[in-house]
Motif scaffolding. Structure first.
Motif, PDB file in Angstrom:
ATOM      1  N   HIS A   1      -1.598   3.105  13.182  1.00 47.92           N
ATOM      2  CA  HIS A   1      -2.487   3.300  12.038  1.00 47.92           C
ATOM      3  C   HIS A   1      -3.753   4.058  12.433  1.00 47.92           C
ATOM      4  O   HIS A   1      -4.139   5.039  11.805  1.00 47.92           O
ATOM      5  CB  HIS A   1      -2.841   1.937  11.443  1.00 47.92           C
ATOM      6  CG  HIS A   1      -3.637   2.033  10.175  1.00 47.92           C
ATOM      7  ND1 HIS A   1      -5.017   2.065  10.166  1.00 47.92           N
ATOM      8  CD2 HIS A   1      -3.242   2.116   8.882  1.00 47.92           C
ATOM      9  CE1 HIS A   1      -5.433   2.157   8.921  1.00 47.92           C
ATOM     10  NE2 HIS A   1      -4.376   2.169   8.112  1.00 47.92           N
TER      11      HIS A   1
ATOM     12  N   ASP B   1      -0.974   3.788   0.448  1.00 45.79           N
ATOM     13  CA  ASP B   1      -0.954   3.448   1.875  1.00 45.79           C
ATOM     14  C   ASP B   1      -0.556   1.973   2.016  1.00 45.79           C
ATOM     15  O   ASP B   1      -0.911   1.136   1.183  1.00 45.79           O
ATOM     16  CB  ASP B   1      -2.342   3.695   2.479  1.00 45.79           C
ATOM     17  CG  ASP B   1      -2.332   3.519   3.993  1.00 45.79           C
ATOM     18  OD1 ASP B   1      -1.245   3.609   4.585  1.00 45.79           O
ATOM     19  OD2 ASP B   1      -3.409   3.274   4.567  1.00 45.79           O
ATOM     20  N   TYR B   2       0.168   1.656   3.048  1.00 44.12           N
ATOM     21  CA  TYR B   2       0.626   0.267   3.235  1.00 44.12           C
ATOM     22  C   TYR B   2      -0.540  -0.647   3.607  1.00 44.12           C
ATOM     23  O   TYR B   2      -0.654  -1.770   3.108  1.00 44.12           O
ATOM     24  CB  TYR B   2       1.713   0.209   4.305  1.00 44.12           C
ATOM     25  CG  TYR B   2       2.268  -1.187   4.523  1.00 44.12           C
ATOM     26  CD1 TYR B   2       3.121  -1.753   3.579  1.00 44.12           C
ATOM     27  CD2 TYR B   2       1.939  -1.930   5.644  1.00 44.12           C
ATOM     28  CE1 TYR B   2       3.619  -3.033   3.749  1.00 44.12           C
ATOM     29  CE2 TYR B   2       2.434  -3.210   5.824  1.00 44.12           C
ATOM     30  CZ  TYR B   2       3.271  -3.756   4.883  1.00 44.12           C
ATOM     31  OH  TYR B   2       3.764  -5.022   5.048  1.00 44.12           O
ATOM     32  N   HIS B   3      -1.398  -0.204   4.537  1.00 47.28           N
ATOM     33  CA  HIS B   3      -2.526  -1.027   4.976  1.00 47.28           C
ATOM     34  C   HIS B   3      -3.771  -0.644   4.175  1.00 47.28           C
ATOM     35  O   HIS B   3      -4.302   0.456   4.315  1.00 47.28           O
ATOM     36  CB  HIS B   3      -2.785  -0.826   6.469  1.00 47.28           C
ATOM     37  CG  HIS B   3      -1.683  -1.382   7.336  1.00 47.28           C
ATOM     38  ND1 HIS B   3      -1.509  -2.718   7.564  1.00 47.28           N
ATOM     39  CD2 HIS B   3      -0.690  -0.749   8.024  1.00 47.28           C
ATOM     40  CE1 HIS B   3      -0.476  -2.911   8.360  1.00 47.28           C
ATOM     41  NE2 HIS B   3       0.053  -1.733   8.653  1.00 47.28           N
TER      42      HIS B   3
ATOM     43  N   CYS C   1      -5.299  -6.679   1.608  1.00 46.74           N
ATOM     44  CA  CYS C   1      -4.290  -6.239   0.637  1.00 46.74           C
ATOM     45  C   CYS C   1      -3.390  -5.175   1.279  1.00 46.74           C
ATOM     46  O   CYS C   1      -3.804  -4.477   2.207  1.00 46.74           O
ATOM     47  CB  CYS C   1      -4.972  -5.673  -0.602  1.00 46.74           C
ATOM     48  SG  CYS C   1      -3.819  -5.210  -1.930  1.00 46.74           S
ATOM     49  N   ASN C   2      -2.162  -5.076   0.803  1.00 49.59           N
ATOM     50  CA  ASN C   2      -1.271  -4.022   1.286  1.00 49.59           C
ATOM     51  C   ASN C   2      -0.671  -3.262   0.105  1.00 49.59           C
ATOM     52  O   ASN C   2      -0.835  -3.639  -1.069  1.00 49.59           O
ATOM     53  CB  ASN C   2      -0.162  -4.579   2.187  1.00 49.59           C
ATOM     54  CG  ASN C   2       0.718  -5.592   1.487  1.00 49.59           C
ATOM     55  OD1 ASN C   2       1.172  -5.374   0.367  1.00 49.59           O
ATOM     56  ND2 ASN C   2       0.971  -6.722   2.155  1.00 49.59           N
TER      57      ASN C   2
ATOM     58  N   CYS D   1       2.324  -2.915  -0.949  1.00 48.12           N
ATOM     59  CA  CYS D   1       3.315  -3.618  -1.773  1.00 48.12           C
ATOM     60  C   CYS D   1       2.625  -4.434  -2.860  1.00 48.12           C
ATOM     61  O   CYS D   1       3.065  -4.449  -4.022  1.00 48.12           O
ATOM     62  CB  CYS D   1       4.166  -4.525  -0.891  1.00 48.12           C
ATOM     63  SG  CYS D   1       5.138  -3.638   0.353  1.00 48.12           S
ATOM     64  N   ASP D   2       1.556  -5.132  -2.470  1.00 46.56           N
ATOM     65  CA  ASP D   2       0.818  -5.912  -3.461  1.00 46.56           C
ATOM     66  C   ASP D   2       0.246  -4.995  -4.539  1.00 46.56           C
ATOM     67  O   ASP D   2       0.277  -5.314  -5.738  1.00 46.56           O
ATOM     68  CB  ASP D   2      -0.319  -6.680  -2.778  1.00 46.56           C
ATOM     69  CG  ASP D   2       0.195  -7.669  -1.753  1.00 46.56           C
ATOM     70  OD1 ASP D   2       1.330  -8.139  -1.922  1.00 46.56           O
ATOM     71  OD2 ASP D   2      -0.540  -7.962  -0.778  1.00 46.56           O
TER      72      ASP D   2
ATOM     73  N   THR E   1       2.781   5.087   5.345  1.00 44.32           N
ATOM     74  CA  THR E   1       2.262   4.197   6.382  1.00 44.32           C
ATOM     75  C   THR E   1       2.384   4.824   7.750  1.00 44.32           C
ATOM     76  O   THR E   1       3.284   5.637   8.012  1.00 44.32           O
ATOM     77  CB  THR E   1       3.013   2.852   6.364  1.00 44.32           C
ATOM     78  OG1 THR E   1       2.485   1.998   7.394  1.00 44.32           O
ATOM     79  CG2 THR E   1       4.508   3.050   6.610  1.00 44.32           C
TER      80      THR E   1
ATOM     81  N   ASP F   1       2.486   2.535  10.186  1.00 45.16           N
ATOM     82  CA  ASP F   1       3.075   1.375  10.861  1.00 45.16           C
ATOM     83  C   ASP F   1       4.579   1.591  10.994  1.00 45.16           C
ATOM     84  O   ASP F   1       5.313   1.583   9.995  1.00 45.16           O
ATOM     85  CB  ASP F   1       2.781   0.106  10.064  1.00 45.16           C
ATOM     86  CG  ASP F   1       3.169  -1.161  10.825  1.00 45.16           C
ATOM     87  OD1 ASP F   1       3.892  -1.035  11.845  1.00 45.16           O
ATOM     88  OD2 ASP F   1       2.741  -2.245  10.418  1.00 45.16           O
TER      89      ASP F   1
ATOM     90  N   CYS G   1       7.606  -4.168   9.365  1.00 49.90           N
ATOM     91  CA  CYS G   1       7.087  -3.409   8.225  1.00 49.90           C
ATOM     92  C   CYS G   1       8.206  -2.617   7.554  1.00 49.90           C
ATOM     93  O   CYS G   1       8.345  -2.629   6.325  1.00 49.90           O
ATOM     94  CB  CYS G   1       5.965  -2.483   8.695  1.00 49.90           C
ATOM     95  SG  CYS G   1       5.328  -1.396   7.399  1.00 49.90           S
TER      96      CYS G   1
END
Length: 584
Positions: free
Chosen positions: A227, A516-518, A523-524, A526-527, A546, A548, A553
């Protein structure tokens, strides 16, 4: 004149009541017959006595032998029975090894019980040796005093056998005792070995736990490194992609192109290092399925078409009509590395990707007209950090082509091992090489075809005027993505979280989301996608971006069914995925 009378006959006639003269005359023939029978019986018993196999003797209880047979004389080593009688005429106690004491014991037993059966003892022979015997004695009353009748059996062989058996038993007991002691010693050694092994196992478990903790730390470090290191590189790649598509003077365009190649080379090196680390951890699990080979090859050709044109190489493909049973993502990575190497090491000519069926398997082949590989180096090229020659690499650098760190084929070999696929190479120096990977033929045609990335020009139109939402916690990424997407004709909104995204959209629903995943505040991506879809009550298409590359992941995103693009983003991949997604 009368014959002198026979005393024995007189006794017998008296016993028979024939005392008178007249009686003797009338019964004389019968008497003679009976006397002859008695004499015959006497001779028979005498013969049995003389020729018996066992020794027999008669003796007075307080005197010597009265009679002995030849067998007893032989047993006691005398020349004949008369010699034995003469030697023990006064007392027969001398034949016993125990002498008078033993004889007195025998005397008391016979007087009290009248017999002595199964008596085992030792007799003294004339030559001084001892003889083991078994004697049965019977006390018979007699007018001149009690008479002992005895039968003597030689039991030397039996005693010898018993002694041998005793010796064997004692030897066996000694051997058992010795073996028992050896087993006890072995058991003690085994107990010690078990204790030591348990110590070693505990040490190994501790080492394993430490290694697992180290691997977990390594995973976390790789995720963080992916990341943190790829974020600025991703922004630079996006900016460079935007500049490459703008019209500018030749000098500036050359600088941009060189910068693009430098960033692309750095990206490839870092990506390879991260991937080889993940593969070495053995936590990558294939997800097998049936996939159309034509769609896979078409998407790869579209992806590498630009690179081939920049390097002056013609990229061609041979149509394939089969489906393969494999992991799409892993097989794609193998073919990407093979195509990248083929283009990189081909100075002029063409690169061809195609497939051939061989029974129940499909050989996917990448041909090139490059400089070729010596046969002696076929094994070495699959090792980490190995390249054919420094001189060749320097020449490639001068021509503007990217130079890797020698991990591409090492990654190919590791992934092929995961997929149980065969990788083969054939090459001629100065004429080119062909790399092939063998995968199983699918028994069923895939029900849902893979998204096929067409030529980039065909995919530009779906982006015109589309509303796209980009969510990232890095402002430089947001700015770079906005410039690139707007240059492709899209209407772009950028945000750092869900709340700001809803505010930017002002009630509008985007055609696609890139997130972005992170993200910040725990929060990520997906959320974020779930919350936005829930808010709009619509399954808006989404792409997860991402850095990652951890298996956890990747697995999480696959389970959610959200397509993934890894940082640094390749503009061609992003454009192809968006175009196909918006076309659908």
């Amino acid at each position: 004149m009368q014959k002198p009378s026979d005393p024995r006959r007189e006794v017998l006639t008296g016993l028979l009541g024939l005392g008178s003269q007249s009686s003797r005359k009338s019964y004389y023939p019968e008497l003679l017959a009976r006397l002859e029978d008695l004499e015959a019986e006497r001779n028979r018993y005498k013969w049995l006595f003389e020729n018996a196999l066992h020794g027999i003797f008669q003796a007075g209880l307080g005197q010597g032998f009265v009679s002995v047979n030849r067998a007893l004389a032989r047993m006691l080593a005398y020349s004949d029975a008369q010699a034995l009688l003469s030697r023990h005429q006064a007392s027969w106690a001398g034949i016993f090894v125990g002498g008078e004491n033993e004889f007195k014991t025998i005397h008391r037993t016979l007087m009290s019980q009248g017999e002595l059966a199964g008596y085992e003892t030792r007799l003294l022979r004339a030559d001084g040796q001892q003889l083991d015997v078994r004697i049965n004695m019977l006390l018979r009353p007699d007018a001149e005093g009690p008479v002992v009748e005895a039968f003597v059996a030689d039991i030397t062989e039996r005693k010898s056998a018993q002694a041998s058996m005793q010796r064997l038993n004692e030897d066996l007991e000694r051997r058992v005792q010795t073996r028992t002691q050896e087993l006890e010693a072995l058991n003690a050694d085994l107990r010690y070995e078990i204790i030591e092994r348990e110590k070693v196992q505990r040490a190994l478990r501790d080492a394993r736990d430490a290694a697992e903790q180290a691997n977990a730390s390594k995973d976390r470090y790789l995720a963080a490194a992916s990341h943190d290191l790829l974020q600025p590189m991703n922004a630079a790649r996006l900016l460079m992609s935007t500049l490459r598509e703008r019209t500018m003077p030749a000098a500036e365009a050359q600088l941009v192109e060189r910068s693009h190649h430098a960033l692309e080379s750095a990206e490839d090196m870092l990506t390879d290092l991260l991937d080889i680390a993940r593969l070495d951890q053995s936590n990558v699990k294939p997800e097998l399925g049936n996939y159309s080979l034509a769609e896979l090859i078409e998407s790869l050709v579209a992806e590498f078409q630009g690179l081939a044109e920049v390097n002056g190489v013609e990229l061609r493909m041979h149509p394939a009509v089969w489906a393969v049973h494999t992991d799409y993502r892993l097989l794609s990575r193998i073919l990407r590395n093979l195509l990248s190497n083929a283009i990189r090491y081909t100075d002029q000519g063409a690169v061809l990707i195609g497939a051939r069926r061989r029974g129940s398997r499909i050989d996917i082949q990448v041909w090139d007209t490059g400089r070729g590989i010596p046969a002696a180096q076929f094994g070495a090229i699959f090792k980490e950090f190995n390249q054919l020659s420094q001189a060749a690499g320097q020449q490639l650098d001068r021509q503007g082509k990217r130079k890797g760190v020698g991990l591409g084929l090492a990654i190919v070999e590791r992934i092929a091992t995961l997929l149980a696929a065969r990788v083969e190479v054939r090459s001629q120096v100065g004429r080119g090489s062909v790399f092939s990977v063998s995968v199983p033929l699918a028994t069923q045609v895939p029900a849902v075809p893979l998204p096929s990335a067409g030529i980039l020009e065909r995919l530009a139109e779906p982006l015109q005027g589309r509303l796209l939402l980009v969510i990232d916690n890095e402002q430089i990424i947001l700015d770079s993505m906005c410039d690139l997407l707007e240059q492709w004709g899209a209407n772009v909104r950028v945000a750092v979280d869900v709340e700001s995204a809803l505010g930017q959209l002002g009630g509008a629903v985007p055609d696609a989301i890139m997130v972005d995943y992170h993200l910040d505040n725990g929060c990520n991506g997906c959320d974020a996608v779930s919350r936005l879809r829930s808010h709009w009550q619509r399954a808006v298409p989404a792409i997860m971006i991402t850095a990652d590359r951890s298996e956890h992941c990747q697995q999480t995103l696959r389970e959610l069914g959200i397509p993934v693009l890894n940082k640094p983003l390749k503009a061609g991949k992003l454009r192809a995925m968006l175009g196909q997604m918006l076309k659908a």
